[in-house]
Design a protein around this motif. Sequence first.
Motif, PDB file in Angstrom:
ATOM      1  N   MET A 145       0.809  -1.198   0.000  1.00  0.00           N
ATOM      2  CA  MET A 145       0.000   0.000   0.000  1.00  0.00           C
ATOM      3  C   MET A 145       0.850   1.259   0.000  1.00  0.00           C
ATOM      4  SD  MET A 145      -3.022  -0.640  -0.597  1.00  0.00           S
ATOM      5  CE  MET A 145      -3.296   1.125  -0.625  1.00  0.00           C
ATOM      6  N   GLU A 150       0.295   4.035  -2.838  1.00  0.00           N
ATOM      7  CA  GLU A 150       0.084   5.462  -2.571  1.00  0.00           C
ATOM      8  C   GLU A 150       1.106   6.329  -3.293  1.00  0.00           C
ATOM      9  OE1 GLU A 150      -2.466   6.865  -1.348  1.00  0.00           O
ATOM     10  OE2 GLU A 150      -3.390   4.954  -0.852  1.00  0.00           O
ATOM     11  N   ASN A 207      -7.811   0.884  -1.016  1.00  0.00           N
ATOM     12  CA  ASN A 207      -6.721   0.319  -0.225  1.00  0.00           C
ATOM     13  C   ASN A 207      -6.689  -1.208  -0.276  1.00  0.00           C
ATOM     14  OD1 ASN A 207      -5.830   2.853   0.621  1.00  0.00           O
ATOM     15  ND2 ASN A 207      -7.241   2.884   2.339  1.00  0.00           N
TER      16      ASN A 207
END
Length: 245
Positions: free
Chosen positions: A68, A72, A222
């Motif tokens: 993650m 991002e 996510n």
Amino acid sequence: MIRKLITLAVAAAVIIPSAASAKMFGLLNEAEVKDVVKAYLLENPEVVKEAMDNYAKREEELKQKARMVVVESNRYALEHDANTPVIGNPDGDVTIVEFFDYNCGFCKMMFPKVYEFVKNDGNIRWVLKDMPVLSATSSVAAKAGLAANKQGKYFEMHQAMITNKGSLTEEDIVAMAKKLGLDMKKFEADRKDPALDEIISANHELAGKLEFRGIPDFIIGNYISNGAMMGDELSVNVKKAREAK
């Protein structure tokens, strides 16, 4: 009392497996700890499985968290690259990113499921990133889809190829392009454009950063799938992505 000793011994042996740790409890020496732990585990083998399962779960959670961080830092390239085709609502409030191969059986299986969901929802952007890895014609098909995109016929070409039964051939791809009424001269020129290799290479680079090893792979907010979404992951994670906004 003996149960308490066993519990302490197991804790000493499993959590801090050394003679020093056993002596910290002031109860058993190292040999006694090993004997008690061995007896306990032989009588309760499920403890080992539980520990292994918990360890695997924790490792996967750590891996997902690390992924993650990569997502991002590459969110714009994943969701908004101008060269990547989009199906559904281009202004949708939730984005589904898919890495796929036209010769992938699971990718073919997922197409109708995701397409129906996206169509019925009406407010989802479905970003399709070619990751040809299975055969030479996988790359040919990827470039054909991107070439069709230049004529505003990406979805039609994508649907024709992803729903094709079995592996695609060059003849299949050309026949599909003709059936869709594409300008074949432009189509042939566009699919040989080196810029398409750059697009596909960038997709592979992103997949490498995310340590994808197979296909398809989906990113929804996510959530990162590990292959095809066989259960309710699609609806659950679209809902979570909306709630996060």
